[in-house]
Write a protein that holds these residues in place. Structure first.
Motif, mmCIF file in Angstrom:
data_model
loop_
_atom_site.group_PDB
_atom_site.id
_atom_site.type_symbol
_atom_site.label_atom_id
_atom_site.label_comp_id
_atom_site.label_asym_id
_atom_site.label_seq_id
_atom_site.Cartn_x
_atom_site.Cartn_y
_atom_site.Cartn_z
ATOM 1 N N GLY A 189 39.579 34.988 54.639
ATOM 2 C CA GLY A 189 38.603 34.812 53.562
ATOM 3 C C GLY A 189 38.888 35.754 52.394
ATOM 4 O O GLY A 189 38.771 35.382 51.230
ATOM 5 N N ILE A 190 39.265 36.970 52.713
ATOM 6 C CA ILE A 190 39.544 37.960 51.663
ATOM 7 C C ILE A 190 40.791 37.560 50.872
ATOM 8 O O ILE A 190 40.829 37.662 49.648
ATOM 9 C CB ILE A 190 39.688 39.366 52.288
ATOM 10 N N VAL A 191 41.794 37.075 51.585
ATOM 11 C CA VAL A 191 43.020 36.633 50.902
ATOM 12 C C VAL A 191 42.702 35.453 49.977
ATOM 13 O O VAL A 191 43.176 35.400 48.834
ATOM 14 C CB VAL A 191 44.117 36.263 51.928
ATOM 15 N N THR A 192 41.879 34.537 50.446
ATOM 16 C CA THR A 192 41.476 33.420 49.582
ATOM 17 C C THR A 192 40.795 33.937 48.319
ATOM 18 O O THR A 192 41.104 33.505 47.208
ATOM 19 C CB THR A 192 40.517 32.481 50.344
ATOM 20 N N ALA A 193 39.870 34.877 48.487
ATOM 21 C CA ALA A 193 39.149 35.419 47.326
ATOM 22 C C ALA A 193 40.115 36.127 46.377
ATOM 23 O O ALA A 193 40.048 35.954 45.157
ATOM 24 C CB ALA A 193 38.048 36.367 47.788
ATOM 25 N N ARG A 194 41.038 36.896 46.918
ATOM 26 C CA ARG A 194 42.016 37.583 46.068
ATOM 27 C C ARG A 194 42.878 36.576 45.315
ATOM 28 O O ARG A 194 43.111 36.724 44.105
ATOM 29 C CB ARG A 194 42.930 38.464 46.925
ATOM 30 N N ASP A 195 43.353 35.583 46.040
ATOM 31 C CA ASP A 195 44.214 34.570 45.398
ATOM 32 C C ASP A 195 43.477 33.887 44.251
ATOM 33 O O ASP A 195 44.056 33.657 43.184
ATOM 34 C CB ASP A 195 44.647 33.510 46.417
ATOM 35 N N LEU A 196 42.220 33.553 44.479
ATOM 36 C CA LEU A 196 41.442 32.864 43.432
ATOM 37 C C LEU A 196 41.288 33.758 42.204
ATOM 38 O O LEU A 196 41.414 33.301 41.069
ATOM 39 C CB LEU A 196 40.066 32.462 43.975
ATOM 40 N N VAL A 197 41.022 35.037 42.419
ATOM 41 C CA VAL A 197 40.814 35.949 41.288
ATOM 42 C C VAL A 197 42.136 36.205 40.550
ATOM 43 O O VAL A 197 42.174 36.267 39.320
ATOM 44 C CB VAL A 197 40.160 37.273 41.752
ATOM 45 N N ASN A 198 43.208 36.332 41.295
ATOM 46 C CA ASN A 198 44.510 36.629 40.675
ATOM 47 C C ASN A 198 45.100 35.443 39.919
ATOM 48 O O ASN A 198 45.909 35.616 39.010
ATOM 49 C CB ASN A 198 45.510 37.072 41.749
ATOM 50 N N GLU A 199 44.731 34.256 40.313
ATOM 51 C CA GLU A 199 45.299 33.039 39.719
ATOM 52 C C GLU A 199 44.942 32.972 38.233
ATOM 53 O O GLU A 199 43.799 33.181 37.838
ATOM 54 C CB GLU A 199 44.717 31.822 40.434
ATOM 55 N N PRO A 200 45.933 32.687 37.365
ATOM 56 C CA PRO A 200 45.612 32.575 35.934
ATOM 57 C C PRO A 200 44.771 31.338 35.649
ATOM 58 O O PRO A 200 44.817 30.357 36.394
ATOM 59 C CB PRO A 200 46.986 32.469 35.277
ATOM 60 N N ALA A 201 44.031 31.401 34.558
ATOM 61 C CA ALA A 201 43.061 30.342 34.271
ATOM 62 C C ALA A 201 43.716 29.020 33.904
ATOM 63 O O ALA A 201 43.106 27.962 34.083
ATOM 64 C CB ALA A 201 42.107 30.793 33.165
ATOM 65 N N ASN A 202 44.959 29.047 33.407
ATOM 66 C CA ASN A 202 45.583 27.750 33.099
ATOM 67 C C ASN A 202 45.826 26.947 34.367
ATOM 68 O O ASN A 202 45.792 25.718 34.362
ATOM 69 C CB ASN A 202 46.887 27.926 32.296
ATOM 70 N N ALA A 203 46.030 27.654 35.470
ATOM 71 C CA ALA A 203 46.258 26.966 36.742
ATOM 72 C C ALA A 203 44.967 26.728 37.510
ATOM 73 O O ALA A 203 44.928 25.917 38.427
ATOM 74 C CB ALA A 203 47.221 27.789 37.601
ATOM 75 N N LEU A 204 43.937 27.473 37.170
ATOM 76 C CA LEU A 204 42.696 27.378 37.941
ATOM 77 C C LEU A 204 41.510 27.110 37.014
ATOM 78 O O LEU A 204 40.741 28.005 36.693
ATOM 79 C CB LEU A 204 42.475 28.666 38.754
ATOM 80 N N GLY A 205 41.404 25.876 36.611
ATOM 81 C CA GLY A 205 40.222 25.445 35.864
ATOM 82 C C GLY A 205 39.136 25.057 36.854
ATOM 83 O O GLY A 205 39.348 25.115 38.072
ATOM 84 N N PRO A 206 37.987 24.633 36.345
ATOM 85 C CA PRO A 206 36.893 24.228 37.245
ATOM 86 C C PRO A 206 37.314 23.146 38.244
ATOM 87 O O PRO A 206 36.942 23.207 39.423
ATOM 88 C CB PRO A 206 35.833 23.696 36.278
ATOM 89 N N VAL A 207 38.103 22.183 37.804
ATOM 90 C CA VAL A 207 38.497 21.076 38.685
ATOM 91 C C VAL A 207 39.435 21.570 39.784
ATOM 92 O O VAL A 207 39.255 21.250 40.968
ATOM 93 C CB VAL A 207 39.152 19.932 37.867
ATOM 94 N N GLU A 208 40.411 22.377 39.383
ATOM 95 C CA GLU A 208 41.363 22.892 40.376
ATOM 96 C C GLU A 208 40.652 23.805 41.387
ATOM 97 O O GLU A 208 40.947 23.783 42.582
ATOM 98 C CB GLU A 208 42.491 23.675 39.695
ATOM 99 N N PHE A 209 39.738 24.588 40.870
ATOM 100 C CA PHE A 209 38.956 25.478 41.745
ATOM 101 C C PHE A 209 38.171 24.634 42.756
ATOM 102 O O PHE A 209 38.191 24.886 43.970
ATOM 103 C CB PHE A 209 38.014 26.336 40.881
ATOM 104 N N ALA A 210 37.516 23.611 42.244
ATOM 105 C CA ALA A 210 36.729 22.739 43.126
ATOM 106 C C ALA A 210 37.624 22.081 44.179
ATOM 107 O O ALA A 210 37.231 21.943 45.344
ATOM 108 C CB ALA A 210 36.000 21.684 42.302
ATOM 109 N N ASP A 211 38.835 21.690 43.769
ATOM 110 C CA ASP A 211 39.765 21.076 44.729
ATOM 111 C C ASP A 211 40.093 22.042 45.867
ATOM 112 O O ASP A 211 40.198 21.649 47.026
ATOM 113 C CB ASP A 211 41.076 20.675 44.036
ATOM 114 N N ARG A 212 40.271 23.295 45.503
ATOM 115 C CA ARG A 212 40.591 24.282 46.548
ATOM 116 C C ARG A 212 39.418 24.448 47.512
ATOM 117 O O ARG A 212 39.613 24.649 48.709
ATOM 118 C CB ARG A 212 40.892 25.642 45.918
#
Ligand code: BES
Ligand code: MN
Ligand code: ZN
Length: 510
Positions: A189-212
């Motif tokens: 769970g912690i690794v998931t949270a870190r990965d999400l925070v570290n990911e740049p916003a061009n790769a992680l928009g609302p849709v991509e976040f929701a997909d994850r």
């Protein structure tokens, strides 16, 4: 984004890997297996320690070329615990992190940690081994996803792929393996949270976040994604006002874990701010340091990481996580300062500063979950204010609560995990600072007490549910490096929430 080594538990007597970590107490006091190894080598370890004036102080290390007769071992690292007698759980986790750091610096494929210490502060051997393994796992994290070059190879001893296998030697490996299972889930769970925070916003928009988030159905979470049409039907006008300047549409993700024996028990609800990037909107931020605002979804990341950990360890509790995913951009369609928007609750908000956007997102989610889920309590997590860092720096997150019991339970979980919380005040005087002439409430207070007026704004949308708000702007991103976290995005909050739930809502299936 990590190549976490395989962690295995073996007996103390098992063969050693080439790199070995031994724990040394005050004045290099050694526990049984370490003492035996020292004797086998004719006292070479203690002699080397003496020659180096090594005293076994907490976190200090020396490396000894492995003396003969230690099997496959070719070097032994002594890691000091100092007086272990006052160690609490988290000290062992931190020590495991230090051990892992010492191992990584040696660039080896496999290593052994002898999870035994002369004084353990009363912690049982299997638990000790599990805590050390947990710390080691947390330390071993890298966000290398976008590096096309392999890890730097400065000499031929470099092992670019890093540690593959970590053997934890302990008294009762079967028990330790069982004890470790929940920590492995937590580390995931912690690794998931870190990965999400570290990911740049061009790769992680609302849709991509929701997909994850949707992908977490695989581990047994029930996931629902609401799109903009549904959000509009639900009248989430405050959240949508934040999203409307971006070409990337908003999403809300709802995760449910119904692990309690009684599926009808009222749920604990976790709410997360998921601003995938916060430019400030029309009230635009200065450019220096704006890149950090890719981490403005640290609250949402903590909620997702916690839900993952709960599902993986099959927690005996009913917990719902909900996150608001939006991008705050300036554009021709963006909300303007002075605009008045209608929140999900029906109340109106005068948006005087479009950079105070997180609270608008939280307002709608909080009023929605009260109506839909009748929660037993709500905890929201948000990188909400720069002001919380002025108050508390990067060590503590700010805790606001309308309920003392809930505050105490969170502070207890904080003390146990080392994810520090400091309670901050709610007060009618702050409520007053949000009074607007043109709408029911305005979204900013005055010049002072920025974190308190932000909390007060959220409180405006809380009915009579016990509620806590955690402002983790200082701790979720650009986090201070520690024994157990080398990461910009720390995954802060996952341990805290997991512990809070374990200690208060799983015990007697309350
Ligand atoms: N996301 C920011 C808060 C923040 C700042 C988080 C720095 C992490 C690091 C939040 O949306 C924000 O912009 N808050 C404003 C509120 C103000 C306009 C009342 C702030 O803190 O300046
Ligand atoms: Mn903002
Ligand atoms: Zn923000």
């Amino acid at each position: 984004m990590t190549s976490r080594p395989e962690i295995v538990f073996e007996p103390l007597s098992a063969d050693l890997e080439p790199t070995v970590v031994l724990l040394a107490g005050d004045d290099v006091a050694l526990a049984s297996r370490a003492r035996e190894l020292d004797q086998k080598s004719g006292g070479a370890l203690t002699k080397a320690a003496e020659a180096a004036h090594y005293k076994g102080r907490k976190k200090s290390t020396i490396e000894v070329l492995a003396p003969p007769r230690l099997g496959n071992a070719n070097r032994v690292i002594l890691l000091g615990t100092g007086k272990g007698s006052d160690f609490k759980e988290n000290d062992w986790v931190l020590l495991g992190g230090s051990a892992s750091g010492a191992i990584s610096a040696r660039k080896t494929k496999t290593a052994s940690i002898i999870a035994e210490a002369p004084e353990t502060g009363g912690i049982k051997p299997a638990q000790l081994a599990a805590l050390i393994a947990f710390g080691a796992a947390l330390r071993h994290y890298e966000f290398r996803k976008y590096l096309t070059k392999p890890a730097q190879s400065d000499d031929e001893t470099t092992e670019p792929d890093g540690l593959k296998k970590l053997v934890i030697h302990c008294a009762d490996p079967d028990k330790a393996r069982t004890a470790y299972a929940r920590y492995a889930a937590l580390a995931d769970g912690i690794v998931t949270a870190r990965d999400l925070v570290n990911e740049p916003a061009n790769a992680l928009g609302p849709v991509e976040f929701a997909d994850r988030v949707k992908a977490l159905e695989e581990i047994g979470l029930e996931v629902e994604i609401l799109d903009e049409m549904q959000l509009a039907d639900l009248k989430m006008g405050a959240l949508l006002a934040v999203a409307q300047g971006s070409v990337r549409p908003a999403r809300v993700a709802i995760m449910q874990w119904n692990g309690a024996k009684s599926k009808r028990g009222k749920p604990v609800v976790l709410v997360g701010k998921g601003v995938v990037f916060d430019t400030g909107g029309i009230s635009i931020k200065p450019s220096a340091g704006m890149e950090d605002m890719k981490g403005d979804m640290g609250g949402a990341a903590a909620v997702v990481g916690t839900m993952q950990a709960l599902a993986e360890r099959k927690a005996n509790a009913n917990v719902i996580g909900i996150i608001g995913l939006v991008e705050n951009m300036p554009s021709g369609t963006a909300t303007r300062p002075g605009d008045i928007v209608r929140a999900h609750s029906g109340q109106t908000v005068e948006v005087l500063n479009t950079d105070a956007e997180g609270r608008l997102v939280l307002a709608d989610l909080i009023s929605y979950v009260q109506e839909r889920f009748k929660p037993r309590l709500i905890i929201d997590l948000a990188t909400l204010t720069g002001a919380i860092m002025v108050a508390l720096g990067k060590e503590y997150a700010g805790l606001f609560a309308n309920d003392d019991r809930l505050a105490t339970d969170l502070l207890d979980a904080s003390a146990a995990t080392g994810e520090k919380l400091w309670r901050m005040p709610l007060d009618k005087a702050y409520d007053k600072m949000l009074e607007s002439k043109n709408a029911d409430i305005k979204n900013i207070g005055g010049r002072y007490a920025g974190s308190c007026t932000a909390a007060s704004f959220i409180k405006y949308f809380v009915k009579d549910t016990p509620w806590a708000h955690i402002d983790l702007a200082g701790t979720a991103m650009d986090a201070p490096k520690s024994e157990i976290s080398p990461s910009w995005g720390a995954g802060w909050g996952v341990r805290l929430l997991d512990r809070f739930i374990a200690d208060n809502y799983e015990k007697a299936d309350k």
